[in-house]
Design a protein around this motif. Structure first.
Motif, PDB file in Angstrom:
ATOM      1  N   UNK A 510       7.850  -0.811  -0.670  1.00 38.33           N
ATOM      2  CA  UNK A 510       9.250  -0.522  -1.437  1.00 38.33           C
ATOM      3  C   UNK A 510       9.139  -0.426  -2.773  1.00 38.33           C
ATOM      4  N   UNK A 511       8.023  -1.469  -3.398  1.00 39.32           N
ATOM      5  CA  UNK A 511       8.036  -1.371  -4.875  1.00 39.32           C
ATOM      6  C   UNK A 511       7.337  -0.383  -5.479  1.00 39.32           C
ATOM      7  N   UNK A 512       6.622   0.765  -4.688  1.00 44.27           N
ATOM      8  CA  UNK A 512       5.873   1.758  -4.849  1.00 44.27           C
ATOM      9  C   UNK A 512       6.598   3.032  -4.676  1.00 44.27           C
ATOM     10  N   UNK A 513       7.786   3.099  -3.900  1.00 45.44           N
ATOM     11  CA  UNK A 513       8.548   4.258  -3.415  1.00 45.44           C
ATOM     12  C   UNK A 513       8.897   4.953  -4.505  1.00 45.44           C
ATOM     13  N   UNK A 514       9.390   4.524  -5.643  1.00 39.91           N
ATOM     14  CA  UNK A 514       9.939   5.003  -6.806  1.00 39.91           C
ATOM     15  C   UNK A 514       9.071   6.074  -7.580  1.00 39.91           C
ATOM     16  N   UNK A 515       7.559   5.543  -7.545  1.00 44.30           N
ATOM     17  CA  UNK A 515       6.475   6.371  -8.373  1.00 44.30           C
ATOM     18  C   UNK A 515       5.513   7.174  -7.649  1.00 44.30           C
ATOM     19  N   UNK A 516       5.699   7.393  -6.261  1.00 46.16           N
ATOM     20  CA  UNK A 516       4.724   8.066  -5.495  1.00 46.16           C
ATOM     21  C   UNK A 516       4.771   9.676  -5.875  1.00 46.16           C
ATOM     22  N   UNK A 548      11.773  11.241   0.012  1.00 47.52           N
ATOM     23  CA  UNK A 548      11.171  10.430   0.714  1.00 47.52           C
ATOM     24  C   UNK A 548      11.708   9.147   1.134  1.00 47.52           C
ATOM     25  N   UNK A 549      11.436   8.688   2.500  1.00 50.96           N
ATOM     26  CA  UNK A 549      11.827   7.477   3.106  1.00 50.96           C
ATOM     27  C   UNK A 549      10.808   7.029   3.823  1.00 50.96           C
ATOM     28  N   UNK A 550      10.642   5.422   3.651  1.00 53.29           N
ATOM     29  CA  UNK A 550       9.411   4.680   4.142  1.00 53.29           C
ATOM     30  C   UNK A 550       9.939   3.342   4.676  1.00 53.29           C
ATOM     31  N   UNK A 551       9.408   2.918   5.866  1.00 55.14           N
ATOM     32  CA  UNK A 551       9.760   1.593   6.349  1.00 55.14           C
ATOM     33  C   UNK A 551       8.280   1.295   6.463  1.00 55.14           C
ATOM     34  N   UNK A 552       7.907   0.282   5.342  1.00 48.24           N
ATOM     35  CA  UNK A 552       6.548  -0.319   5.152  1.00 48.24           C
ATOM     36  C   UNK A 552       6.343  -0.974   6.628  1.00 48.24           C
ATOM     37  N   UNK A 553       4.716  -0.543   7.141  1.00 46.16           N
ATOM     38  CA  UNK A 553       4.467  -0.961   8.384  1.00 46.16           C
ATOM     39  C   UNK A 553       4.766  -0.180   9.346  1.00 46.16           C
ATOM     40  N   UNK A 554       5.614   1.028   9.218  1.00 46.16           N
ATOM     41  CA  UNK A 554       6.099   1.691  10.448  1.00 46.16           C
ATOM     42  C   UNK A 554       6.227   3.120  10.268  1.00 46.16           C
ATOM     43  N   UNK A 555       5.440   3.434   8.894  1.00 47.29           N
ATOM     44  CA  UNK A 555       5.445   4.878   8.726  1.00 47.29           C
ATOM     45  C   UNK A 555       6.437   5.276   7.542  1.00 47.29           C
TER      46      UNK A 555
END
Length: 571
Positions: A510-516, A548-555
């Motif tokens: 979550x801490x990296x999602x704003x920068x990808x 972009x949406x992400x659930x860390x550990x689940x894709x």
């Protein structure tokens, strides 16, 4: 005086109301038209002291038809005419009737024909052919009958004026009813209601209605506003009570506001009312008399409904003011947004020029450095340790070369010609490119591709395939060594093409999602960090957005939203 005239007033005593007393109301105007002076004298004698509805008589005299014409022109508010038939001509009186009704269009004055020579004007013919209200032979008129005739005539005249006032009030109401919620129309509407109210209350004097608004949108801290008026007060509508020249009226209204009550003072009547919403109002009648219970109910109804009307207008004005402010703010925001877009375009152009220059300037010295390093690597006398250093220099130069190439490729992204394209073909091309790019990764991939065969969109197919391939490569690289699933699907929604790439890999913290999506940002040990950036740029070139949406550990899941047919081409 003729013998017929001698019977004009046989002794029956005077009217019971002959005792004189002062009246505040304007007197009724009585016009006596006769060529006999004695008739004038006797008429005045009998009716002296007469009053009806607390109003006395004002006598006007004319001795010929011509003189009567001038008199009625000077006094159009004459209530009753006692009219002789035979004067300078045998039909002077009848000519005067036609003049009043047809030329002056005066339908209100009551005309009582008095004749001592009925042969010149037979009753059966005159009452039908001429618009008169009564026919009397002078021989039959006694003092009491004259009083009775006057009362009947004045009552009819008064009622006709009341009806006319109501008609005028209704006209004003109807004229304002179509757009009642405009302030000017509401004041016209209230003016009409006020006219009708004074008629219903049988008030002859002028009047005005004023209000202290409760709502801030229309509050005038400087005093009481006159909202509607009749008679001489009409010119003060939308002005303050303090502007009235009559000090006694101003004082009466101020006292009514101060004491929050109504009263009869200084020759006028003031009624005070405070609505449930807090509006404070007064109504002033230029007539001093106590209101009956019915009168008071009418006034209360007037206050309640009109106050609500003005309160609603105040709310409407407040809403309009807020809407105006919001509209101005929106225009300012749009202007600022346009300026920001222009600035961003200029900055983007500047950055492109700078990046091209930097890439060019980096590539040349890096080529030289890498070339000399390779030459030195061929000299064994330098020893193995120097060889390791030279290998590092060559590798770093190669990475810088890749960065320069990536910057050039990013700057080269421009939307080409858009054509109507089968979306399934674009997805197949993107998958082929992605599989080729990750061929060196020894991990199994389960592909789940879904796109309707009939789904078509207007786009640059080669450029979009490149963007989808970038996303697929990122998805495969995010899978664990044991492999996993990569999903690719496309569908239409509300005029937009939506393309989704998903995986069940490690996901993005979550801490990296704003920068990808930032250039050169990567969490991979080997990578440049331009893949998602290039994809986002391609989507932007198509006028779309990338989320972009992400659930860390689940894709992770990346979605492109593009206009389905921005050019209006046939699909």
């Amino acid at each position: 005086m003729s013998r017929a005239d001698e019977f004009l007033f046989k002794g029956e005593g005077r009217a019971a109301s002959e005792a004189p007393h002062l009246q505040r109301k304007e007197p009724w105007k009585l016009l006596v038209v006769d060529d006999e002076e004695e008739v004038h004298k006797v008429t005045r004698l009998v009716l002296t002291g007469f009053s009806y509805d607390d109003r006395s008589l004002e006598f006007l005299h004319a001795y010929s038809g011509e003189e009567a014409r001038r008199m009625i022109a000077e006094h159009p508010d004459t209530a009753v005419i006692l009219l002789d038939v035979v004067m300078e001509d045998y039909d002077s009186g009848l000519k005067l009737v036609r003049h009043i009704r047809e030329e002056l269009k005066n339908k209100f004055v009551r005309i009582i024909l008095r004749t001592g020579q009925p042969g010149h004007a037979p009753e059966s013919r005159v009452i039908v052919e001429y618009d008169i209200n009564d026919y009397k032979e002078k021989t039959e008129i006694t003092a009491q009958k004259l009083v009775t005739t006057m009362v009947a005539a004045l009552r009819t005249y008064r009622d006709m004026l009341t009806i006319e006032a109501s008609r005028r009030g209704l006209e004003r109401i109807l004229a304002a009813a179509s757009d009642i919620f405009r302030l000017g129309s509401l004041e016209t509407f209230v003016g009409g209601v006020l006219t009708q109210l004074t008629s219903l209350l049988n008030i002859e004097g002028d009047a005005f209605y004023g209000q202290l608004p409760f709502f801030a949108a229309t509050t005038d801290d400087s005093g009481l506003l006159i909202r509607a008026a009749s008679g001489k007060f009409e010119r003060y509508v939308r002005r303050h009570v303090r502007d009235l020249p009559e000090e006694d009226i101003r004082r009466s209204v101020e006292e009514a506001l101060a004491h929050r009550d109504g009263s009869c003072r200084d020759g006028g009547h003031v009624e005070y009312f405070e609505s449930k919403t807090g509006s404070r109002s007064v109504i002033y009648f230029e007539e001093c008399r106590e209101l009956t219970e019915l009168d008071r109910k009418l006034v209360e109804i007037f206050f309640a409904n009109v106050s609500i009307g003005f309160d609603n207008i105040a709310l409407n004005q407040a809403a309009e003011e807020k809407a105006r402010i919001a509209e101005e703010a929106l225009l300012q925001a749009e202007k600022a947004n346009r300026e920001a877009v222009v600035q961003m375009a200029r900055r983007a152009e500047s950055l492109q020029k700078i990046s091209r220059a930097v890439a060019h300037q980096l590539r040349n010295p890096m080529t030289v450095i890498a070339g000399f390093a390779n030459i030195l690597r061929g000299k064994p006398e330098l020893g193995p340790q120097c060889g390791e250093y030279l290998d590092g220099i060559v590798a770093a130069a190669g990475r810088i070369e890749k960065i320069a190439t990536a910057v050039q490729e990013y700057n080269a992204i421009h939307l080409g010609e858009r054509r109507t394209t089968e979306v399934s073909g674009v997805l197949a091309e993107a998958r082929a490119r992605a599989e080729q790019a990750v061929a060196g990764l020894a991990r199994p991939v389960t592909w789940e591709v879904s796109a309707g065969e009939s789904l078509r969109a207007v786009l640059d197919s080669d450029l979009l395939a490149q963007a989808v391939a970038e996303l697929l490569v990122n998805a495969v690289e995010a899978l664990p060594d044991a492999g996993g699933r990569v999903g690719l699907r496309a569908w239409e929604s509300e005029g937009f093409l939506r393309i989704e790439v998903s995986d069940d890999g490690r996901g993005i913290p979550e801490s990296e999602q704003a920068y990808v999506l930032d250039p050169f940002y990567t969490t991979k040990p080997v990578g440049i960090g331009m893949g998602l950036t290039r994809a986002a740029r391609i989507v932007q070139e198509h006028g779309g957005t990338l989320t972009l949406a992400s659930d860390p550990g689940h894709g992770a899941r990346v979605e492109m939203i593009l206009p389905l047919n921005p050019d209006g081409l046939p699909l």
